[in-house]
Design a protein around this motif. Sequence first.
Motif, PDB file in Angstrom:
ATOM      1  N   GLY A 155       0.810  -1.220   0.000  1.00  0.00           N
ATOM      2  CA  GLY A 155       0.000   0.000   0.000  1.00  0.00           C
ATOM      3  C   GLY A 155       0.837   1.260   0.000  1.00  0.00           C
ATOM      4  O   GLY A 155       0.475   2.264  -0.624  1.00  0.00           O
ATOM      5  N   GLN A 156       1.984   1.220   0.699  1.00  0.00           N
ATOM      6  CA  GLN A 156       2.860   2.386   0.766  1.00  0.00           C
ATOM      7  C   GLN A 156       3.245   2.883  -0.620  1.00  0.00           C
ATOM      8  O   GLN A 156       3.340   4.082  -0.871  1.00  0.00           O
ATOM      9  CB  GLN A 156       4.123   2.025   1.561  1.00  0.00           C
ATOM     10  N   GLN A 157       3.473   1.951  -1.547  1.00  0.00           N
ATOM     11  CA  GLN A 157       3.955   2.347  -2.872  1.00  0.00           C
ATOM     12  C   GLN A 157       2.837   2.736  -3.826  1.00  0.00           C
ATOM     13  O   GLN A 157       3.111   3.267  -4.901  1.00  0.00           O
ATOM     14  CB  GLN A 157       4.784   1.214  -3.475  1.00  0.00           C
ATOM     15  N   ILE A 158       1.601   2.463  -3.474  1.00  0.00           N
ATOM     16  CA  ILE A 158       0.504   2.919  -4.333  1.00  0.00           C
ATOM     17  C   ILE A 158      -0.239   4.097  -3.704  1.00  0.00           C
ATOM     18  O   ILE A 158      -1.335   4.450  -4.123  1.00  0.00           O
ATOM     19  CB  ILE A 158      -0.474   1.773  -4.674  1.00  0.00           C
ATOM     20  N   THR A 159       0.376   4.694  -2.681  1.00  0.00           N
ATOM     21  CA  THR A 159      -0.172   5.934  -2.121  1.00  0.00           C
ATOM     22  C   THR A 159       0.205   7.128  -2.990  1.00  0.00           C
ATOM     23  O   THR A 159      -0.374   8.198  -2.863  1.00  0.00           O
ATOM     24  CB  THR A 159       0.397   6.191  -0.716  1.00  0.00           C
ATOM     25  N   GLY A 160       1.214   6.945  -3.848  1.00  0.00           N
ATOM     26  CA  GLY A 160       1.739   8.046  -4.648  1.00  0.00           C
ATOM     27  C   GLY A 160       3.156   8.409  -4.272  1.00  0.00           C
ATOM     28  O   GLY A 160       3.835   9.132  -5.003  1.00  0.00           O
ATOM     29  N   GLN A 161       3.638   7.865  -3.135  1.00  0.00           N
ATOM     30  CA  GLN A 161       4.987   8.210  -2.689  1.00  0.00           C
ATOM     31  C   GLN A 161       6.052   7.693  -3.646  1.00  0.00           C
ATOM     32  O   GLN A 161       6.950   8.415  -4.057  1.00  0.00           O
ATOM     33  CB  GLN A 161       5.248   7.647  -1.297  1.00  0.00           C
ATOM     34  N   GLY A 162       5.952   6.396  -4.015  1.00  0.00           N
ATOM     35  CA  GLY A 162       6.932   5.834  -4.934  1.00  0.00           C
ATOM     36  C   GLY A 162       6.892   6.511  -6.286  1.00  0.00           C
ATOM     37  O   GLY A 162       7.928   6.742  -6.917  1.00  0.00           O
ATOM     38  N   PHE A 260       2.883  16.417   1.208  1.00  0.00           N
ATOM     39  CA  PHE A 260       2.577  14.997   1.037  1.00  0.00           C
ATOM     40  C   PHE A 260       3.706  14.132   1.596  1.00  0.00           C
ATOM     41  O   PHE A 260       3.466  13.138   2.291  1.00  0.00           O
ATOM     42  CB  PHE A 260       2.363  14.715  -0.454  1.00  0.00           C
ATOM     43  N   ILE A 261       4.968  14.500   1.319  1.00  0.00           N
ATOM     44  CA  ILE A 261       6.123  13.742   1.805  1.00  0.00           C
ATOM     45  C   ILE A 261       6.170  13.752   3.328  1.00  0.00           C
ATOM     46  O   ILE A 261       6.571  12.777   3.962  1.00  0.00           O
ATOM     47  CB  ILE A 261       7.432  14.337   1.237  1.00  0.00           C
ATOM     48  N   PHE A 262       5.749  14.853   3.931  1.00  0.00           N
ATOM     49  CA  PHE A 262       5.778  14.996   5.396  1.00  0.00           C
ATOM     50  C   PHE A 262       4.979  13.891   6.086  1.00  0.00           C
ATOM     51  O   PHE A 262       5.324  13.448   7.176  1.00  0.00           O
ATOM     52  CB  PHE A 262       5.218  16.370   5.773  1.00  0.00           C
ATOM     53  N   PHE A 263       3.900  13.436   5.432  1.00  0.00           N
ATOM     54  CA  PHE A 263       2.993  12.482   6.066  1.00  0.00           C
ATOM     55  C   PHE A 263       3.368  11.017   5.820  1.00  0.00           C
ATOM     56  O   PHE A 263       2.679  10.109   6.283  1.00  0.00           O
ATOM     57  CB  PHE A 263       1.566  12.698   5.552  1.00  0.00           C
ATOM     58  N   SER A 264       4.441  10.769   5.110  1.00  0.00           N
ATOM     59  CA  SER A 264       4.696   9.412   4.620  1.00  0.00           C
ATOM     60  C   SER A 264       5.724   8.661   5.457  1.00  0.00           C
ATOM     61  O   SER A 264       6.864   9.092   5.570  1.00  0.00           O
ATOM     62  CB  SER A 264       5.178   9.485   3.171  1.00  0.00           C
ATOM     63  N   THR A 265       5.331   7.507   6.054  1.00  0.00           N
ATOM     64  CA  THR A 265       6.286   6.594   6.714  1.00  0.00           C
ATOM     65  C   THR A 265       5.621   5.283   7.112  1.00  0.00           C
ATOM     66  O   THR A 265       4.547   5.280   7.686  1.00  0.00           O
ATOM     67  CB  THR A 265       6.903   7.216   7.979  1.00  0.00           C
ATOM     68  N   VAL A 266       6.258   4.129   6.780  1.00  0.00           N
ATOM     69  CA  VAL A 266       5.809   2.825   7.291  1.00  0.00           C
ATOM     70  C   VAL A 266       6.979   1.936   7.682  1.00  0.00           C
ATOM     71  O   VAL A 266       6.788   0.871   8.266  1.00  0.00           O
ATOM     72  CB  VAL A 266       4.978   2.029   6.245  1.00  0.00           C
ATOM     73  N   TRP A 267       8.205   2.341   7.392  1.00  0.00           N
ATOM     74  CA  TRP A 267       9.348   1.441   7.558  1.00  0.00           C
ATOM     75  C   TRP A 267       9.511   0.955   8.997  1.00  0.00           C
ATOM     76  O   TRP A 267       9.788  -0.205   9.242  1.00  0.00           O
ATOM     77  CB  TRP A 267      10.626   2.154   7.122  1.00  0.00           C
ATOM     78  N   VAL A 297       2.692  -0.466 -10.706  1.00  0.00           N
ATOM     79  CA  VAL A 297       2.252   0.925 -10.861  1.00  0.00           C
ATOM     80  C   VAL A 297       3.208   1.744 -11.727  1.00  0.00           C
ATOM     81  O   VAL A 297       2.785   2.456 -12.636  1.00  0.00           O
ATOM     82  CB  VAL A 297       2.076   1.601  -9.484  1.00  0.00           C
ATOM     83  N   GLN A 298       4.513   1.616 -11.457  1.00  0.00           N
ATOM     84  CA  GLN A 298       5.470   2.490 -12.123  1.00  0.00           C
ATOM     85  C   GLN A 298       5.617   2.204 -13.600  1.00  0.00           C
ATOM     86  O   GLN A 298       5.973   3.080 -14.374  1.00  0.00           O
ATOM     87  CB  GLN A 298       6.846   2.379 -11.454  1.00  0.00           C
ATOM     88  N   GLN A 299       5.363   0.955 -14.007  1.00  0.00           N
ATOM     89  CA  GLN A 299       5.446   0.629 -15.429  1.00  0.00           C
ATOM     90  C   GLN A 299       4.436   1.438 -16.240  1.00  0.00           C
ATOM     91  O   GLN A 299       4.727   1.908 -17.341  1.00  0.00           O
ATOM     92  CB  GLN A 299       5.201  -0.864 -15.632  1.00  0.00           C
ATOM     93  N   PHE A 300       3.236   1.614 -15.691  1.00  0.00           N
ATOM     94  CA  PHE A 300       2.161   2.224 -16.464  1.00  0.00           C
ATOM     95  C   PHE A 300       1.897   3.688 -16.107  1.00  0.00           C
ATOM     96  O   PHE A 300       1.116   4.350 -16.784  1.00  0.00           O
ATOM     97  CB  PHE A 300       0.865   1.410 -16.272  1.00  0.00           C
ATOM     98  N   TYR A 314      -6.365  11.570  -8.008  1.00  0.00           N
ATOM     99  CA  TYR A 314      -7.568  11.197  -7.254  1.00  0.00           C
ATOM    100  C   TYR A 314      -7.527   9.722  -6.869  1.00  0.00           C
ATOM    101  O   TYR A 314      -8.026   9.329  -5.806  1.00  0.00           O
ATOM    102  CB  TYR A 314      -8.828  11.493  -8.076  1.00  0.00           C
ATOM    103  N   MET A 315      -6.945   8.889  -7.739  1.00  0.00           N
ATOM    104  CA  MET A 315      -6.795   7.463  -7.418  1.00  0.00           C
ATOM    105  C   MET A 315      -5.913   7.293  -6.179  1.00  0.00           C
ATOM    106  O   MET A 315      -6.240   6.523  -5.266  1.00  0.00           O
ATOM    107  CB  MET A 315      -6.181   6.719  -8.605  1.00  0.00           C
ATOM    108  N   PHE A 316      -4.803   8.027  -6.135  1.00  0.00           N
ATOM    109  CA  PHE A 316      -3.913   7.938  -4.981  1.00  0.00           C
ATOM    110  C   PHE A 316      -4.611   8.391  -3.706  1.00  0.00           C
ATOM    111  O   PHE A 316      -4.395   7.836  -2.628  1.00  0.00           O
ATOM    112  CB  PHE A 316      -2.655   8.780  -5.211  1.00  0.00           C
ATOM    113  N   ALA A 317      -5.450   9.416  -3.824  1.00  0.00           N
ATOM    114  CA  ALA A 317      -6.187   9.902  -2.650  1.00  0.00           C
ATOM    115  C   ALA A 317      -7.068   8.799  -2.073  1.00  0.00           C
ATOM    116  O   ALA A 317      -7.082   8.555  -0.855  1.00  0.00           O
ATOM    117  CB  ALA A 317      -7.027  11.122  -3.030  1.00  0.00           C
ATOM    118  N   GLY A 318      -7.801   8.116  -2.939  1.00  0.00           N
ATOM    119  CA  GLY A 318      -8.679   7.036  -2.488  1.00  0.00           C
ATOM    120  C   GLY A 318      -7.907   5.914  -1.810  1.00  0.00           C
ATOM    121  O   GLY A 318      -8.331   5.384  -0.779  1.00  0.00           O
ATOM    122  N   ILE A 319      -6.757   5.564  -2.364  1.00  0.00           N
ATOM    123  CA  ILE A 319      -5.926   4.507  -1.781  1.00  0.00           C
ATOM    124  C   ILE A 319      -5.447   4.904  -0.394  1.00  0.00           C
ATOM    125  O   ILE A 319      -5.443   4.086   0.538  1.00  0.00           O
ATOM    126  CB  ILE A 319      -4.734   4.200  -2.708  1.00  0.00           C
TER     127      ILE A 319
END
Length: 390
Positions: A155-162, A260-267, A297-300, A314-319
């Motif tokens: 999920g971390q990588q489909i939030t938009g961070q990656g 957006f980056i400020f809110f991101s962490t799961v490691w 995700v990154q391929q497409f 908007y897709m990332f927001a929903g995720i």
Amino acid sequence: MVLYGYDASVYNSVQGSKNWVLYFNDPDDNMIGAVNTAYTVGAIFGGFFLGGPVADFLGRKYGMAIGCVMVIASTFMQTFAPRGNIACFLAGRCIIGIGQGIALIREPHEVEEELLKIREAIEYEKEAISGSYSALWKDKSLRKRMALALVINAGQQITGQGTLNTYSTKIYQKVFPNAGQIALINALNATFGIIFTLNAVWIIDRFGRKFLLIVGGIGMGICMIIVAAVETETPSIGDPGSDVKSTPVGISIVFLLFLFIFFSTVWIWTSEIFSMNVRAQAVGMASQTQNVANAIVQQFFPTFLNNCGFYAFYMFAGINFLLSVFVFFFIPETKQVPLEEIDALFGGANHVTHGEELVAGEKQLQVMQSNTGTEKAEAVTIENAPTRQH
């Protein structure tokens, strides 16, 4: 982490370099995605199948060293790839992924009391639990943790961070006409990422992992909605059909993506939830799930961005909102729970308590053996003692 972050930043930047684009004959969106996917496939292979065994058989130190050597070798492959031969560049990306997949592994070393607990937990794990990959599927508690870790890391990588790490150049090209501006924004993006990560170090122990993950997911979701709305609902400037926005709009988008980056962490959560006997394997597999999601995700995404523009956000927001709900209902808080006792939090045995019993039993056995040996020695001495003549 420096290896991963630097590599992602470099590949992100070269996509905006006219020299790099011309050198490799103007690769299309699918090829740009394939070059990124090659890295993630290599990292998946390294993390899932090599990282744990290398760490267990050769040690963490040698594992990290081997990974670093592979990164160095593959960097030369990319740097000196022949003109137009993007296959060589792509192969270098794959090998650098393998190297970085092998080099995420650490063990705790604390004070004497902590070391005693570690010893007790290891003693129990050695006697009662397998240290192989099979333990991840045989033990119900470990299966549960593994499933949660796989979901949250994917999920971390489909939030938009990656996507932001790898394709921010492509994203900002939709807003800014100047390559120099984009390069400066990317540099600031990396700098603020470091600052925000350091900031999370004290926040996470004060407010807890679960709280941070929920607030982070909601915060990222809100940022994605506002970014999409700001870009799609404001007029463009310049030639008809141009995507370039006015300076105030561009600054707003940059600010929101930095936020957006400020809110991101799961490691940190992933690294805390596994017992020591399987930690190397489990953390490697769980963290590489990020690359599984990335490979999809990154391929497409370059094609997605070209076809849908900022509506993609908007897709990332929903995720992000879905992940916050998932964390609220399924992720337990690990704040102030010692690593050696983490199993009890997930319904498993307390490895320290059981290990303490084993260690105590071993000590008692040693004392009994010592006493028995002393008694035998005394008996032999008495038996062999010379008889006194009266």
